[in-house]
Design a protein around this motif. Structure first.
Motif, PDB file in Angstrom:
ATOM      1  N   THR A   1       1.772  11.800   3.688  1.00 22.75           N
ATOM      2  CA  THR A   1       0.499  11.856   4.326  1.00 22.75           C
ATOM      3  C   THR A   1       0.315  11.687   5.889  1.00 22.75           C
ATOM      4  O   THR A   1       1.290  10.922   6.408  1.00 22.75           O
ATOM      5  CB  THR A   1      -0.421  10.717   3.679  1.00 22.75           C
ATOM      6  OG1 THR A   1       0.096   9.497   4.123  1.00 22.75           O
ATOM      7  CG2 THR A   1      -0.697  10.915   2.224  1.00 22.75           C
TER       8      THR A   1
ATOM      9  N   ALA B   1       9.809  17.174   7.951  1.00 25.81           N
ATOM     10  CA  ALA B   1      10.352  17.179   6.590  1.00 25.81           C
ATOM     11  C   ALA B   1      10.358  18.364   6.137  1.00 25.81           C
ATOM     12  O   ALA B   1      10.958  19.421   6.626  1.00 25.81           O
ATOM     13  CB  ALA B   1       9.487  16.360   5.836  1.00 25.81           C
TER      14      ALA B   1
ATOM     15  N   VAL C   1       0.714  -1.047   0.026  1.00 23.79           N
ATOM     16  CA  VAL C   1       0.026  -0.054  -0.033  1.00 23.79           C
ATOM     17  C   VAL C   1       0.983   1.302  -0.074  1.00 23.79           C
ATOM     18  O   VAL C   1       1.833   1.183   0.590  1.00 23.79           O
ATOM     19  CB  VAL C   1      -0.927   0.089   1.174  1.00 23.79           C
ATOM     20  CG1 VAL C   1      -1.572   1.401   1.367  1.00 23.79           C
ATOM     21  CG2 VAL C   1      -1.769  -1.267   1.220  1.00 23.79           C
TER      22      VAL C   1
ATOM     23  N   ASP D   1       6.639  12.411  13.439  1.00 20.63           N
ATOM     24  CA  ASP D   1       6.687  13.521  14.323  1.00 20.63           C
ATOM     25  C   ASP D   1       5.078  13.747  14.498  1.00 20.63           C
ATOM     26  O   ASP D   1       4.669  14.345  15.669  1.00 20.63           O
ATOM     27  CB  ASP D   1       7.294  14.803  13.721  1.00 20.63           C
ATOM     28  CG  ASP D   1       8.756  14.546  13.858  1.00 20.63           C
ATOM     29  OD1 ASP D   1       9.304  13.923  14.681  1.00 20.63           O
ATOM     30  OD2 ASP D   1       9.492  14.756  12.665  1.00 20.63           O
TER      31      ASP D   1
ATOM     32  N   LYS E   1      10.346  19.665  18.665  1.00 26.18           N
ATOM     33  CA  LYS E   1      11.082  18.673  18.057  1.00 26.18           C
ATOM     34  C   LYS E   1      12.731  19.155  17.983  1.00 26.18           C
ATOM     35  O   LYS E   1      12.821  20.481  17.701  1.00 26.18           O
ATOM     36  CB  LYS E   1      10.658  18.577  16.678  1.00 26.18           C
ATOM     37  CG  LYS E   1      11.402  17.437  15.745  1.00 26.18           C
ATOM     38  CD  LYS E   1      10.922  17.240  14.524  1.00 26.18           C
ATOM     39  CE  LYS E   1      12.063  16.754  13.465  1.00 26.18           C
ATOM     40  NZ  LYS E   1      11.655  16.300  12.215  1.00 26.18           N
TER      41      LYS E   1
ATOM     42  N   THR F   1       5.859   5.466   9.901  1.00 29.35           N
ATOM     43  CA  THR F   1       7.179   5.829   9.512  1.00 29.35           C
ATOM     44  C   THR F   1       8.095   5.029  10.482  1.00 29.35           C
ATOM     45  O   THR F   1       8.034   5.037  11.680  1.00 29.35           O
ATOM     46  CB  THR F   1       7.432   7.431   9.694  1.00 29.35           C
ATOM     47  OG1 THR F   1       6.509   7.828   8.789  1.00 29.35           O
ATOM     48  CG2 THR F   1       8.932   7.836   9.513  1.00 29.35           C
TER      49      THR F   1
ATOM     50  N   ALA G   1       0.970   5.452  -0.087  1.00 25.15           N
ATOM     51  CA  ALA G   1      -0.134   6.734   0.291  1.00 25.15           C
ATOM     52  C   ALA G   1       0.534   7.887  -0.600  1.00 25.15           C
ATOM     53  O   ALA G   1       0.703   8.048  -1.895  1.00 25.15           O
ATOM     54  CB  ALA G   1      -0.262   7.097   1.352  1.00 25.15           C
ATOM     55  N   GLY G   2       1.629   8.750   0.056  1.00 23.41           N
ATOM     56  CA  GLY G   2       2.543   9.562  -0.389  1.00 23.41           C
ATOM     57  C   GLY G   2       3.564   9.011  -1.074  1.00 23.41           C
ATOM     58  O   GLY G   2       4.067   9.722  -2.080  1.00 23.41           O
ATOM     59  N   GLY G   3       3.917   7.634  -0.665  1.00 19.60           N
ATOM     60  CA  GLY G   3       5.165   6.978  -1.173  1.00 19.60           C
ATOM     61  C   GLY G   3       6.487   7.927  -0.704  1.00 19.60           C
ATOM     62  O   GLY G   3       7.495   7.402  -1.224  1.00 19.60           O
ATOM     63  N   THR G   4       6.504   8.655   0.159  1.00 18.03           N
ATOM     64  CA  THR G   4       7.954   9.543   0.628  1.00 18.03           C
ATOM     65  C   THR G   4       8.748   8.075   1.296  1.00 18.03           C
ATOM     66  O   THR G   4       9.872   8.569   1.329  1.00 18.03           O
ATOM     67  CB  THR G   4       7.701  10.646   1.406  1.00 18.03           C
ATOM     68  OG1 THR G   4       6.899  10.174   2.624  1.00 18.03           O
ATOM     69  CG2 THR G   4       6.893  11.608   0.685  1.00 18.03           C
ATOM     70  N   VAL G   5       8.159   7.528   1.820  1.00 16.57           N
ATOM     71  CA  VAL G   5       8.647   6.386   2.526  1.00 16.57           C
ATOM     72  C   VAL G   5       8.900   5.114   1.827  1.00 16.57           C
ATOM     73  O   VAL G   5       9.926   4.409   1.482  1.00 16.57           O
ATOM     74  CB  VAL G   5       8.047   5.930   4.024  1.00 16.57           C
ATOM     75  CG1 VAL G   5       8.814   4.820   4.799  1.00 16.57           C
ATOM     76  CG2 VAL G   5       8.105   7.228   5.004  1.00 16.57           C
ATOM     77  N   ALA G   6       7.720   4.797   1.269  1.00 16.23           N
ATOM     78  CA  ALA G   6       7.578   3.336   0.483  1.00 16.23           C
ATOM     79  C   ALA G   6       8.509   3.184  -0.903  1.00 16.23           C
ATOM     80  O   ALA G   6       9.049   2.379  -1.279  1.00 16.23           O
ATOM     81  CB  ALA G   6       6.421   3.125   0.226  1.00 16.23           C
TER      82      ALA G   6
ATOM     83  N   LEU H   1      -5.663   1.767   6.944  1.00 15.71           N
ATOM     84  CA  LEU H   1      -6.008   2.987   7.883  1.00 15.71           C
ATOM     85  C   LEU H   1      -6.804   3.993   6.916  1.00 15.71           C
ATOM     86  O   LEU H   1      -6.251   4.414   5.874  1.00 15.71           O
ATOM     87  CB  LEU H   1      -4.792   3.590   8.321  1.00 15.71           C
ATOM     88  CG  LEU H   1      -4.850   4.965   9.087  1.00 15.71           C
ATOM     89  CD1 LEU H   1      -5.733   4.800  10.416  1.00 15.71           C
ATOM     90  CD2 LEU H   1      -3.462   5.450   9.358  1.00 15.71           C
TER      91      LEU H   1
END
Ligand code: FAD
Length: 283
Positions: free
Chosen positions: A104, A95, A28, A117, A176, A111, A30-35, A160
């Protein structure tokens, strides 16, 4: 094996149907920034990828005293809502603009350490999540969502779908600490919220990021605050408790020893922001 199929469902039921059909073969996204970097680097080798961007899961709205946040709401969209200011603060510290435009809120919960965060702020706000499958939907408190290092309550046939955040006027602090201003993994992230009963603390939430296998609550510290006036001694005791009970780790950003010390320091600073007489800026 490289990606054989890219699914782009146009609704949640369609997405859940495709997930039920393909099962564990589906990644799956979503934004793809990790995947996406994991696929590009060959660390993740899914045969099927399902993108959620067209599934109609984004959007933020007020509903019965709560904020409903669709899972694929981007971090930039989260910055644009006014109902829960601390979520803006958390998104602003996540980020950079380019990543926030893609990443997202739902993806932030998944993450890898040092972790999301925004998830830390959501934990302090007593948020809950709706986990949907083609069979049913269930609501799980974020405090119960995480089960261990990179594990959580989400079943293989679930997505989710949305997040729920109680809207309240209780001041909440978010801090942070990273090595630089943007695109920086946390040394430590702290979100704290206090409920007052007159001059006395009736309830408290302290959530920590980069201080455990996933965003965690500092429950000993929370308990120590109840019944106090959130004065200097109470803050010192809670900060020390948080530093004791957290489970930090060593990585390229910081050592376990340093993180534990920073947990104590930043929990103290966050609580000072909530203490009587502290300046009440937009939190
Ligand atoms: C340069 C850079 C800097 C970054 N800095 C930060 C930072 O400062 N703070 C921070 O918190 N994060 C940071 N991140 C991590 C990341 O960008 C965010 O956490 C973002 O919110 C992840 O969301 P996403 O939609 O891109 O997730 P994706 O990459 O799409 O997905 C991540 C994981 O979550 C799962 N997933 C996503 N949505 C769902 C869903 N609805 N249902 C089921 N599973 C789902 C996916 O299967 C995948 O395993 C950074 C990333 C990069 C590349």
């Amino acid at each position: 094996m490289t990606v054989q199929a890219y699914l782009l469902p146009r609704s949640l039921p369609e997405a859940l149907g495709q997930l039920a059909q393909h099962g564990l073969d589906v990644l799956v996204m979503a934004g793809g920034t990790v995947a996406m970097p994991l696929i590009n680097d060959g660390i993740s080798l899914p045969s099927v990828v399902m993108g959620l961007r067209l599934a109609g899961l984004d959007g933020v709205e007020r509903a019965n005293g709560r904020l409903r946040i669709g899972a694929t709401t981007t971090l930039t969209q989260l910055l644009q809502q006014n109902a829960v200011p601390v979520l803006r603060e958390a998104a602003r510290n996540t980020a950079s603009w380019s990543i926030r435009n893609m990443g997202t809120v739902g993806g932030n919960l998944f993450t890898p350490p040092p972790g999301g965060d925004v998830a830390v702020a959501l934990l302090a706000l007593d948020a809950s999540v709706t986990l949907s499958s083609s069979r049913s939907a269930r609501v799980v408190s974020l405090a119960d969502f995480y089960t261990g290092f990179m594990t959580n309550e989400l079943a293989p046939d679930e997505l989710l779908a949305e997040l729920w955040v109680p809207i309240s006027n209780e001041p909440t602090a978010f801090l942070k600490y990273g090595r630089k201003h943007a695109n920086t993994p946390a040394v430590v992230t702290v979100a704290a919220r206090v409920t007052w009963d007159g001059p006395t603390v009736a309830d408290a939430r302290i959530a920590l990021g980069a201080a455990g296998p996933h965003p965690i609550r500092a429950r000993d510290a929370e308990r120590l605050l109840v019944g106090t006036d959130l004065g200097t001694d109470a803050i010192a005791a809670a900060s020390a408790a948080a530093a004791r009970e957290c489970e930090p780790f060593t990585d390229a950003i910081a050592t376990e020893w340093y993180r534990r010390r920073m947990v104590g320091l930043f929990v103290g600073r966050a609580l000072q922001q909530l203490a009587p007489g502290a300046a009440t800026e937009d939190r």
